[in-house]
Scaffold this active site. Sequence first.
Site, PDB file in Angstrom:
ATOM      1  N   CYS A 129      16.151  59.363  -6.097  1.00 14.60           N
ATOM      2  CA  CYS A 129      16.474  59.321  -7.527  1.00 14.60           C
ATOM      3  C   CYS A 129      16.180  60.677  -8.161  1.00 14.60           C
ATOM      4  CB  CYS A 129      15.632  58.280  -8.260  1.00 14.60           C
ATOM      5  SG  CYS A 129      15.794  56.598  -7.652  1.00 14.60           S
ATOM      6  N   ASP A 130      16.881  60.953  -9.251  1.00 14.52           N
ATOM      7  CA  ASP A 130      16.551  62.124 -10.058  1.00 14.52           C
ATOM      8  C   ASP A 130      17.060  61.884 -11.479  1.00 14.52           C
ATOM      9  OD1 ASP A 130      15.494  65.061  -9.674  1.00 14.52           O
ATOM     10  OD2 ASP A 130      17.124  65.147 -11.128  1.00 14.52           O
TER      11      ASP A 130
END
Length: 453
Positions: A129-130
């Site tokens: 994730c980011d």
Amino acid sequence: MSVSVILASQSRPRRNLLVQSGILPTIRVSHVDEPQALRDEAARRGLPGVDALTPADQVAALAAAKARVVAATYEQTAAAARRATGELVVSRPLEDGFGTVSQVLPIREALRNHEGMLASPAGPLVIGCDSMFEIDGHVYGKPHTPQVAHERLRSMRGASGVLWTGHTVVDLASGREASRTSRAVVRFADFSDADIDRYVASGEPLEVAGCFTLEGLGGPFIESIEGDPSGIIGLSLPTVRALVAELGIDWTDLWNLVGEGTVRPGVSLDTADPSADGEPPSEEAKDNVHQPGDGWVDCPCGHRHWGHNGASGVLLARRDPTTGRITDVLLQHRALWSAEGGTWGAPGGATADGESPLEGALRESFEEANIRPEDIDVVGAYLESHGAWGYTTVFAFEKPGHTVIPQANDDESLEVRWIPLESVQDLTLLTAMRNDWDGFVARLTRISRSLLK
């Protein structure tokens, strides 16, 4: 079917979201070079630079990079396990006395009895994730400094922005991956200068994307959200569930905290590895979180041991390729808050749910000491089995032409370094290591000499 989850992030809020959803993930930090990953993505798209990437493009690229790096590490771990040679020596000291050998079998045969996580027909699933926050056409990551945090918060009050979160899920069993980006609009209250000063002084906004949190001190200053709230926290649960379904896996197969119709007790959102005597953890330990397999085992030997599935570590040796002489070993100086803190031993820890002891040893030694599985050859192992619990010491040498550069990748070590073999006797060793040290050196020496034949 139960499918393991690996979260490619050390973000506590992301981990907590999964825990609240019945999933206790294994944490594996990617250590991705984010600026380089974005430059690579811009080049791949034929764009003049990173600034030409949209926020959605950027978070998607970083989420994919993180998931792929962690997936590659697991594949390298599996390759190192497949290359393993030598024998597994088993000792059952509670039955036969310390120093005795109960069983010797080829390490390949031992692996057939427990192939580990990567032998599963589905998973483990790696989630990357980011997140980035966009307001007035500007994209913001973590502010890092109080001055930058003050400036950003002043520009955010009374305004709205968009939180973009990229997600990539990789199925290690099939090699397939799925990606999607979530979007949520956040409207902020018209908070005062005093509010900003106190919020920045708390330290919370300095290391979070967008300079705010929904689940923390910043929550009361958010007036409304249009979109998925969990995406604001850094991991959109509906988005990840859709990606898991795209890979042909049911979301409920990921549950490992739910059984017999109830949530399994004993895992909180803020647990940390306890100290050796079971007292509350020190300040240094509070950043650690429980992972699948963590926990104390009350052993028939009268002691408490760490790891519901046992524990394992790698004793890595450096050898003279001409004479076979062992010249150095790579040891960990254990953090003071850990069990027998301040002593020296082989880097290792609890075996995670679904892992083989060999996989656990390779994972832990990389996390704690930067021993990369592609740089070593596994040449044997020693299991001290107490029945309900056991510790597996994996013996390994540097691969020819490879050099292992020790580095403490987490806070479980005061330091990790190569120690000349003759200097080990001057160190205060972990009790189990001290008891077995002479036998370990003798076995490593025999194995090394056998490789010269």
